[in-house]
Scaffold this motif. Structure first.
Motif, mmCIF file in Angstrom:
data_model
loop_
_atom_site.group_PDB
_atom_site.id
_atom_site.type_symbol
_atom_site.label_atom_id
_atom_site.label_comp_id
_atom_site.label_asym_id
_atom_site.label_seq_id
_atom_site.Cartn_x
_atom_site.Cartn_y
_atom_site.Cartn_z
ATOM 1 N N PHE A 146 25.722 37.508 48.207
ATOM 2 C CA PHE A 146 24.577 37.498 47.301
ATOM 3 C C PHE A 146 23.851 38.844 47.342
ATOM 4 N N PHE A 147 23.691 39.369 48.533
ATOM 5 C CA PHE A 147 23.012 40.654 48.654
ATOM 6 C C PHE A 147 23.797 41.759 47.939
ATOM 7 N N GLN A 148 25.085 41.792 48.173
ATOM 8 C CA GLN A 148 25.894 42.834 47.547
ATOM 9 C C GLN A 148 25.970 42.670 46.039
ATOM 10 N N LEU A 149 25.968 41.425 45.575
ATOM 11 C CA LEU A 149 25.960 41.198 44.131
ATOM 12 C C LEU A 149 24.719 41.824 43.518
ATOM 13 N N LYS A 150 23.615 41.654 44.224
ATOM 14 C CA LYS A 150 22.363 42.197 43.722
ATOM 15 C C LYS A 150 22.446 43.726 43.647
ATOM 16 N N MET A 151 22.925 44.345 44.731
ATOM 17 C CA MET A 151 23.017 45.800 44.741
ATOM 18 C C MET A 151 23.952 46.313 43.647
ATOM 19 N N GLN A 152 25.093 45.651 43.514
ATOM 20 C CA GLN A 152 26.074 46.108 42.529
ATOM 21 C C GLN A 152 25.555 45.910 41.107
ATOM 22 N N ALA A 153 24.808 44.826 40.924
ATOM 23 C CA ALA A 153 24.268 44.588 39.590
ATOM 24 C C ALA A 153 23.207 45.638 39.260
ATOM 25 N N ILE A 154 22.381 45.974 40.248
ATOM 26 C CA ILE A 154 21.369 47.012 40.025
ATOM 27 C C ILE A 154 22.066 48.313 39.643
ATOM 28 N N ARG A 155 23.143 48.599 40.351
ATOM 29 C CA ARG A 155 23.861 49.833 40.092
ATOM 30 C C ARG A 155 24.422 49.853 38.671
ATOM 31 N N LYS A 156 24.941 48.713 38.257
ATOM 32 C CA LYS A 156 25.511 48.629 36.912
ATOM 33 C C LYS A 156 24.419 48.813 35.861
ATOM 34 N N VAL A 157 23.291 48.142 36.082
ATOM 35 C CA VAL A 157 22.201 48.262 35.122
ATOM 36 C C VAL A 157 21.717 49.714 35.055
ATOM 37 N N GLN A 158 21.555 50.322 36.236
ATOM 38 C CA GLN A 158 21.095 51.716 36.257
ATOM 39 C C GLN A 158 22.046 52.618 35.495
ATOM 40 N N GLY A 202 23.442 50.714 48.873
ATOM 41 C CA GLY A 202 24.387 49.908 48.112
ATOM 42 C C GLY A 202 24.364 50.187 46.630
ATOM 43 N N GLU A 203 23.227 50.671 46.113
ATOM 44 C CA GLU A 203 23.158 50.895 44.673
ATOM 45 C C GLU A 203 23.562 52.313 44.314
ATOM 46 N N VAL A 256 33.948 42.981 53.243
ATOM 47 C CA VAL A 256 34.685 42.071 52.365
ATOM 48 C C VAL A 256 33.783 41.634 51.214
ATOM 49 N N ALA A 257 32.549 41.267 51.537
ATOM 50 C CA ALA A 257 31.613 40.794 50.517
ATOM 51 C C ALA A 257 31.303 41.903 49.508
ATOM 52 N N ARG A 258 31.199 43.113 49.996
ATOM 53 C CA ARG A 258 30.917 44.244 49.103
ATOM 54 C C ARG A 258 32.046 44.394 48.088
ATOM 55 N N ASP A 259 33.271 44.354 48.560
ATOM 56 C CA ASP A 259 34.402 44.508 47.643
ATOM 57 C C ASP A 259 34.474 43.344 46.659
ATOM 58 N N ASP A 260 34.231 42.135 47.175
ATOM 59 C CA ASP A 260 34.259 40.969 46.288
ATOM 60 C C ASP A 260 33.176 41.083 45.221
ATOM 61 N N ALA A 261 31.997 41.506 45.631
ATOM 62 C CA ALA A 261 30.885 41.630 44.685
ATOM 63 C C ALA A 261 31.226 42.657 43.612
ATOM 64 N N LYS A 302 34.148 43.540 42.536
ATOM 65 C CA LYS A 302 35.166 42.994 41.619
ATOM 66 C C LYS A 302 34.536 42.004 40.646
ATOM 67 N N LEU A 303 33.677 41.152 41.180
ATOM 68 C CA LEU A 303 33.037 40.156 40.320
ATOM 69 C C LEU A 303 32.245 40.822 39.208
ATOM 70 N N ILE A 304 31.370 41.750 39.612
ATOM 71 C CA ILE A 304 30.494 42.396 38.637
ATOM 72 C C ILE A 304 31.300 43.101 37.552
ATOM 73 N N ALA A 305 32.460 43.635 37.938
ATOM 74 C CA ALA A 305 33.258 44.383 36.975
ATOM 75 C C ALA A 305 34.098 43.485 36.068
ATOM 76 N N SER A 306 34.222 42.191 36.433
ATOM 77 C CA SER A 306 35.131 41.341 35.651
ATOM 78 C C SER A 306 34.409 40.691 34.474
ATOM 79 N N GLN A 307 35.185 40.416 33.420
ATOM 80 C CA GLN A 307 34.632 39.743 32.244
ATOM 81 C C GLN A 307 34.198 38.329 32.600
ATOM 82 N N SER A 308 35.081 37.623 33.328
ATOM 83 C CA SER A 308 34.863 36.192 33.522
ATOM 84 C C SER A 308 33.578 35.907 34.300
ATOM 85 N N PHE A 309 33.171 36.860 35.149
ATOM 86 C CA PHE A 309 31.949 36.635 35.923
ATOM 87 C C PHE A 309 30.767 36.320 35.012
#
Ligand code: ADP
Ligand code: MG
Length: 682
Positions: A218-230, A425-426, A643-648, A650-657
């Motif tokens: 969950f934490f990494q998802l947040k960081m990766q999402a912030i990065r994507k938005v930025q 992370g961002e 592991v969680a960082r890599d999973d996050a 991948k998730l953020i980058a995928s369409q299906s997410f």
């Protein structure tokens, strides 16, 4: 639809308004909150052999009372009960505070079972629970909770038990099936139950694995999402550099880039060419060749028609960088300039004017660069060196000097990977993890202060070969509070000791900057053979003929700082030495000195430092900005974090997410945390 799991705690049997109010104080409002109030530790009631138990660990032992208990009172209601207990062949002391009634229950020769904390040095147990009679394993393992007011651990267990019978079926899964199956994690329902009502330590271990992963994901998802938005919202500049000229410049350097340098140059150039604004951290150990990478990036920016800026924390460093960048870039026809607060009057006005008119291609300096009067013509790339020394605010001001210039932060303090991927992370992170070929490892030795004579003899041997030495002291002048070596005294003592055979210079932060400059110049020209200094020479200073460094009171410094200091030697082709003078009192202190003598790898050291000091201390508490995890531990669970960082990612980058039902709980979490404004990322 709001799930029933968010009903107020009063819906649970046994919880009235009064209890609910206390629970609310503990930040427990809903049934879900109560179920997620996890034990902070477990009491392990399995018998242990004292031989295998570490200092301060909790134990349960069975023994025979060996002496009549004595009871003493202190204060109003406080008491201490003590007796000897024979455990196998150990005779230990047991102490119970504030349980005076035990006195009459304990008889010499009786078998008792004691649970408490083991003090290895005193061979005693500070007891918390005493059961008369031999050991029964009716309970193995019990959760202990933080509590408040009139709520007891027993009461809390009952509420949680009731919550499970009434609401257990409503506990929802929030992790996608692929991860649950892939990592063999228990469901959320099973894991919560096991945390609260474990049958064994193994139960807790399995459940814990799940929550560690959940928290990190969950934490990494947040960081990766912030990065994507930025990335998607920041309008950067597309720097169309001239690739053939950049290649020509790289060929003109007096060395071939290491593979690691090539890799990070590619990462940086890709960012610069993209329409996004670069927000990248470049990590590399002392001497790994970050300056060359910076020069290439600055060069590229200029070929794209922009100006570049390099900001460093000290004047000494600014001058040195200005010198080396000038010698690299001037032959390629680029104009560099140095701006610090010592550059004054006409010279300063000239620099400011030609910067504004775009004649200066690259400006190097200290925080003087961010003063208001400094206006660039077309700033494309900002690089800051040793970024941990600049505040967030200073970085922002520099960035705002152009229109969304690309930004690269360089740091020579290797940040442990675990911290880098949480704290930064961002950001994008590039790492130079390879040293230029042919470097000799610095030999590091640890000596007690009473071996100073021998050390000075060793230093003199190097001096006789024509080499130079640094002597580092923690303080500038004598202090009443601290019994540590100071630079002024050591300078005086060494001047006398060498008695004209070698010249001894003095360097510290309080010298006026022109004096600092001239001392540094004399040392780099070998007019001074020994430089007594505080840690001001910690970063960047480059005098390849210096081959010895002696560090006084070395136990006073952090490992990362010692490593930085040590990086001042070993910069030439000769074998170099670093001698740590230290009389550490604690085991930890000794271990730290030993590690310094065992490795030259800054990343290994920083990981060790993190392990020994813990994440909070690594950066200093105030500026750490570290997230708090309930179950996970960044240091010990770092594999799961990766592991969680890599999973996050991948998730953020995928369409299906962004569309599948499976990922709804994760998307909801991001929304609740304000990361996605209105869910319209794609
Ligand atoms: P850092 O800034 O990372 O501490 P520097 O950029 O100052 O390191 O490089 C340290 C020394 O190594 C400099 O003298 C530099 O010229 C040299 N250097 C850099 N890259 C290479 C390389 N690929 N091969 C050989 N020497 C190099
Ligand atoms: Mg450097």
């Amino acid at each position: 639809m709001i799930s029933r799991i968010h009903d107020p705690v009063t819906a649970i049997k046994g919880i009235g308004d009064e209890t609910a109010a206390t629970l609310n104080d503990m930040n427990i409002h809903t049934v879900a909150d109560l179920l997620e109030h996890l034990p902070y530790r477990y009491e392990d009631y399995r018998l242990k052999d004292l031989e295998t138990v570490g200092h301060d660990e909790r134990v349960t032992v069975e023994g025979k009372v060996h002496s009549q208990p004595t009871l003493g009172y202190f204060g109003k209601k406080k008491s201490r009960l003590m007796f000897k207990l024979l455990v196998g062949r150990y005779l230990i002391t047991v102490t119970f505070f504030n349980q005076p009634y035990l006195k009459n229950k304990l008889k010499i020769g009786d078998a008792v079972t004691i649970t408490g904390k083991w003090d290895r040095h005193r061979q005693s147990i500070n007891g918390s629970e005493c059961r008369i009679g031999p050991y029964h394993n009716e309970k193995e393992f019990e959760p202990i909770y933080s509590i408040k007011g009139n709520i007891t651990v027993k009461g809390l267990r009952r509420y949680i038990s009731n919550a499970f019978s009434q609401y257990g079926q409503y506990i929802e899964e929030n992790l996608p099936r692929e991860f649950l199956l892939g990592y063999k994690l228990p469901s959320r329902q099973d894991a919560l139950f096991a945390m609260h009502f474990p049958a064994s330590a193994t139960d807790v271990k399995h459940a814990r694995r799940r929550f560690v992963y959940e928290e990190f994901l969950f934490f990494q998802l947040k960081m990766q999402a912030i990065r994507k938005v930025q990335r998607e919202q920041s309008k950067g500049i597309r720097q169309s550099y001239k690739l053939d000229r950049v290649k020509g410049f790289i060929d003109s350097l007096p060395f071939t880039l290491t593979n690691a340098q090539k890799r990070v140059v590619n990462e940086i150039l890709t960012d610069m060419k993209s329409p996004y604004r670069m927000n990248r951290l470049l990590q590399g150990d002392v001497g790994s060749g970050k300056t060359a990478v910076a020069a290439i990036a600055l060069f590229a920016s200029v070929t794209a028609g922009y100006q570049g800026a390099l900001m460093v924390p000290t004047e000494i460093l600014a001058e040195q960088h200005a010198g080396s960048l000038h010698s690299m870039l001037a032959p390629a026809g680029m104009k560099t300039a140095l701006l610090t607060s010592s550059v004054k009057g006409k010279k300063r006005r000239e620099i400011l004017t030609s910067l504004n008119e775009g004649e200066i291609d690259i400006l190097i300096g200290t925080h003087a660069l961010i003063q208001e009067e400094v206006a660039f013509n077309k700033l494309g790339l900002v690089i800051t060196d040793e970024q941990h020394r600049f505040g967030v605010e200073q970085r922002r001001v520099l960035r705002e000097k152009g229109e969304n210039p690309d930004v690269l932060f360089m740091t020579a303090t290797p940040i442990p990977r675990t911290l880098a991927i949480t704290v930064f992370g961002e950001m994008d992170v590039s790492v130079i993890d390879e040293m230029p070929a042919g470097r000799k490892a610095i030999e590091t030795h640890w000596a007690k202060h009473d071996m100073l004579d021998r050390i000075l003899g060793f230093v003199e041997k190097e001096l006789r070969k024509g080499r130079q030495a640094y002597v580092i002291c923690p303080l500038i002048e004598e202090s009443e509070k601290l019994d540590l070596e100071n630079a002024l005294d050591v300078h005086a003592a060494l001047t006398q000791y060498y008695n004209g055979r070698y010249k001894v210079g003095l360097m510290h932060g309080r010298l006026p900057s022109d004096e600092k400059e001239s001392v540094m110049k004399e040392f780099s020209e070998n007019q001074l053979q020994v430089l007594v200094s505080t840690t001001v020479v910690e970063v960047g200073v480059n005098v390849p003929n210096a081959t010895v460094m002696v560090i006084y009171d070395a136990e006073r410094f952090g490992l990362a700082q010692l490593h930085q200091l040590r990086g001042r030697v070993g910069r030439g082709s000769e074998q170099s030495y670093c001698i740590l003078l230290a009389d550490p009192k604690s085991e930890l202190g000794k271990e730290r000195m030993k590690i310094m003598t065992e490795t030259n790898d800054g990343f290994v050291l920083s990981e060790k430092d993190l392990e020994l000091r813990g994440p909070g201390d690594f950066f200093g508490k105030k500026q750490s900005g570290l997230p708090e995890f309930k179950v996970a531990d960044m240091v010990h669970d770092y594999r799961a974090l990766e592991v969680a960082r890599d999973d996050a990612a991948k998730l953020i980058a995928s369409q299906s997410f962004w569309t599948e039902q499976e990922y709804l709980p994760l998307r909801q979490y991001l929304e609740q945390n304000g990361v996605l404004n209105g869910d319209k990322l794609d």
